[in-house]
Design an enzyme around this catalytic site. Sequence first.
Site, mmCIF file in Angstrom:
data_model
loop_
_atom_site.group_PDB
_atom_site.id
_atom_site.type_symbol
_atom_site.label_atom_id
_atom_site.label_comp_id
_atom_site.label_asym_id
_atom_site.label_seq_id
_atom_site.Cartn_x
_atom_site.Cartn_y
_atom_site.Cartn_z
ATOM 1 N N ASP A 160 18.924 -12.531 -17.254
ATOM 2 C CA ASP A 160 19.616 -12.236 -16.164
ATOM 3 C C ASP A 160 20.825 -11.304 -16.136
ATOM 4 O OD1 ASP A 160 21.442 -14.303 -13.825
ATOM 5 O OD2 ASP A 160 20.627 -12.291 -13.503
ATOM 6 N N ASN A 176 22.549 -9.744 -13.544
ATOM 7 C CA ASN A 176 23.259 -10.043 -12.044
ATOM 8 C C ASN A 176 23.992 -11.274 -11.831
ATOM 9 O OD1 ASN A 176 21.200 -11.205 -11.021
ATOM 10 N ND2 ASN A 176 20.895 -9.842 -9.372
ATOM 11 N N ASP A 189 22.651 -13.958 -10.913
ATOM 12 C CA ASP A 189 21.915 -14.992 -9.692
ATOM 13 C C ASP A 189 21.077 -15.967 -10.633
ATOM 14 O OD1 ASP A 189 19.108 -12.608 -8.919
ATOM 15 O OD2 ASP A 189 19.729 -13.524 -10.819
ATOM 16 N N ASP A 195 15.684 -10.624 -14.769
ATOM 17 C CA ASP A 195 15.358 -9.226 -14.003
ATOM 18 C C ASP A 195 15.164 -8.213 -14.915
ATOM 19 O OD1 ASP A 195 18.792 -9.758 -13.232
ATOM 20 O OD2 ASP A 195 18.210 -8.565 -14.886
ATOM 21 N N ASP A 236 0.812 -7.375 -15.009
ATOM 22 C CA ASP A 236 -0.197 -8.471 -14.415
ATOM 23 C C ASP A 236 -0.503 -8.144 -13.212
ATOM 24 O OD1 ASP A 236 0.690 -11.941 -15.494
ATOM 25 O OD2 ASP A 236 -1.112 -11.216 -14.217
ATOM 26 N N ASP A 239 -5.131 -11.589 -13.538
ATOM 27 C CA ASP A 239 -5.086 -12.932 -13.339
ATOM 28 C C ASP A 239 -6.300 -13.366 -12.717
ATOM 29 O OD1 ASP A 239 -2.895 -15.008 -12.859
ATOM 30 O OD2 ASP A 239 -3.752 -14.769 -10.939
ATOM 31 N N GLU A 262 -7.774 -12.782 -17.780
ATOM 32 C CA GLU A 262 -7.743 -14.230 -17.954
ATOM 33 C C GLU A 262 -8.887 -14.970 -17.010
ATOM 34 O OE1 GLU A 262 -5.366 -16.358 -14.984
ATOM 35 O OE2 GLU A 262 -4.784 -17.879 -16.431
ATOM 36 N N HIS A 282 2.736 -18.844 -19.842
ATOM 37 C CA HIS A 282 3.784 -19.156 -18.934
ATOM 38 C C HIS A 282 3.136 -20.499 -18.227
ATOM 39 C CE1 HIS A 282 1.038 -16.640 -16.803
ATOM 40 N NE2 HIS A 282 1.205 -17.295 -15.721
HETATM 41 O O1 TEU Z 1 -3.516 -19.110 -13.804
HETATM 42 C C1 TEU Z 1 -4.943 -19.543 -13.666
HETATM 43 C C2 TEU Z 1 -5.060 -21.098 -14.042
HETATM 44 O O2 TEU Z 1 -6.246 -21.405 -14.005
HETATM 45 C C3 TEU Z 1 -3.842 -21.759 -14.232
HETATM 46 O O3 TEU Z 1 -3.277 -22.199 -13.019
HETATM 47 C C4 TEU Z 1 -4.262 -23.090 -15.005
HETATM 48 O O4 TEU Z 1 -5.496 -23.569 -14.465
HETATM 49 C C5 TEU Z 1 -3.168 -23.936 -15.244
HETATM 50 O O5 TEU Z 1 -2.149 -23.520 -14.888
HETATM 51 C C6 TEU Z 1 -3.405 -24.838 -16.335
HETATM 52 O O6 TEU Z 1 -2.262 -25.522 -16.567
HETATM 53 C C7 TEU Z 1 -3.182 -17.960 -13.171
HETATM 54 C C8 TEU Z 1 -1.816 -17.776 -13.682
HETATM 55 O O7 TEU Z 1 -1.563 -17.553 -14.963
HETATM 56 C C9 TEU Z 1 -0.860 -18.713 -13.159
HETATM 57 O O8 TEU Z 1 0.333 -18.604 -13.319
HETATM 58 C C10 TEU Z 1 -1.055 -18.925 -11.555
HETATM 59 O O9 TEU Z 1 -0.587 -19.981 -11.051
HETATM 60 C C11 TEU Z 1 -2.642 -18.920 -10.998
HETATM 61 O O10 TEU Z 1 -3.218 -18.176 -11.919
HETATM 62 C C12 TEU Z 1 -2.798 -18.372 -9.611
HETATM 63 O O11 TEU Z 1 -2.609 -17.159 -9.701
#
Ligand code: TEU
Length: 560
Positions: free
Chosen positions: A19, A21, A23, A27, A96, A203, A260, A334
């Site tokens: 971060d 700034n 907050d 960023d 992404d 995604d 994904e 994540h």
């Molecule tokens: O994730 C797709 C997804 O299937 C995940 O949510 C997964 O099922 C779950 O988190 C397993 O723990 C993608 C992104 O990576 C996620 O961060 C988003 O929340 C989701 O799509 C919706 O866009």
Amino acid sequence: MAWWHSAVAYQIYPRSFADSNGDGVGDLKGILTHLDYLAMLGVDVVWLSPIYRSPMDDNGYDISDYDDIDPLFGTLADFDALVEGLHARGIRLVLDMVINHTSDVHPWFLESRKPGSPKRDWYYWRPARDGFEPGSEGAEPTNWGSFFAGRGWKFDPASGEYYLHLFSPRQPDLNWENPEVRAELYAMMRRWLDRGVDGFRFDVINLISKTLPLADGPAGPDGICYDPSVVAEGPRLHEFLKELNREVGIDERQLFTVGEMVLVNSADARAHTDPEAGELGMVFTFEHMMLDAGPSGLKWDIVPLRLPALKANLAHWQQELADVGWNSLYWENHDQPRSVSRFGDDSPEFRVASAKTLATTLHLLKGTPFVYQGEELGMTNAGLTGIEQYDDIESRNFYAGGLALGMDPAQLLGALAQRSRDNARTPVPWHGGAGAGFSTGTPWLPVNANHDQINAADAVADPGSVFHHYRKLIALRHDSALVREGRFELLLGEHPSLFCYLRSLDDQALLVVANWSSAPVPLPLDDLPSLVGARLILGTHDELSDTLAGWESRVYRLGW
Ligand code: TEU
């Protein structure tokens, strides 16, 4: 070989990276201050989780303007500076792309909500089920559930119809059947390429084609269908991906792409990543991420990981995509808990050794490895204890749903402590002092209490750190055709605690032996017929006959 076949990617979740700034939220300017750290690590690609304008219902995976940076993260000028800074260090930038759904405040959806609007068909709108009063229980057009729990349809009183949302109600699914939707998305991606972007992570991209007419799937006792196979790998997916590839210029520009794909199997992955297919460079599979989930298949239904099952799954993907297609390789992102807590041993005695062994096991496989921010430090799960500490919509919905079913809050919090996505979203600790160098303000999610032991400054200064182990593995991939191209052979597949495999190319091989347990384990040489006649080029014979200490891993160079 495509350029990304020798690359290593690094995922940045911008709100938790750095971060600038005060907050409390990471960023783009914060990222800019750590580009030399990424260059030192040796990564070739940065995948940036969403930075677009968003109401942040799902931390940016609910986009309200694909063409602008959310002020939380900075400006387009900051973005341009980031592209310049990364490219100056020979690092490419991958954005992404969340194009299965938008935010419910995206102008397209606001327009679509108006009955009779020309954009009505840009989303999935359906009337109440026959025989039901609109808005009444059970009137949903299909029994589909949301990945975030609950029904996958939301009633819109203004139009008297329902709209589909496979994730949160604030993430309405786009209708990819509409060629106008597709054309707009392709044009948007081309604008980011014109801004210097080198590729995309897509995604939930295998949800974009729904089987029509939309129909019920197998439901659970609550009458809701949570079976992802009903919505994944739909009939027009290959067609849409080929069109996306052509219209955006993926093959033409040799872009880095990874899709994904919930529930994708190796056969589908092979088809999607076959270079002749003209679709994607790689996919993210979830198969190896589901092996420690119980019979329900729900991540919250936690069972111990059986190492032979993990070895068999990774070996299967190595074999299936050995000659056609290409593997992505990951333990973390994540959405997943920290691998050293989940698969390794995050005790003070074994955390470093197990983090290094997880890294060695993954990075010497064939494919493109992905390092998630903080994984290179051996970061552990967050240690959150109260539901008020959790931010993640998936986690909060799970807890609320469990309470509504009368489940024990302590049991729910126990599952969250092990599996919540917030475990991966705590701030990157840059130093061991107050605030960990992440922000001068109050961080949006608490810094791990162990940042005095686990932080970047100490890791960079310590030649024996997890960071430098990752750095050496990344350099080895860059330098070694054997690592990039060698054939994979799993050894000792049934051994309960040794992960052992051979990578061979021409008359050379790498033997990887990793002890995935805290107890010492002898290396059963007699059970390794593949090594008969091999001579050790690197390493010593007595090492080979040694016992591996807890979480010790070794790599031997062999020749014939
Ligand atoms: O994730 C797709 C997804 O299937 C995940 O949510 C997964 O099922 C779950 O988190 C397993 O723990 C993608 C992104 O990576 C996620 O961060 C988003 O929340 C989701 O799509 C919706 O866009």
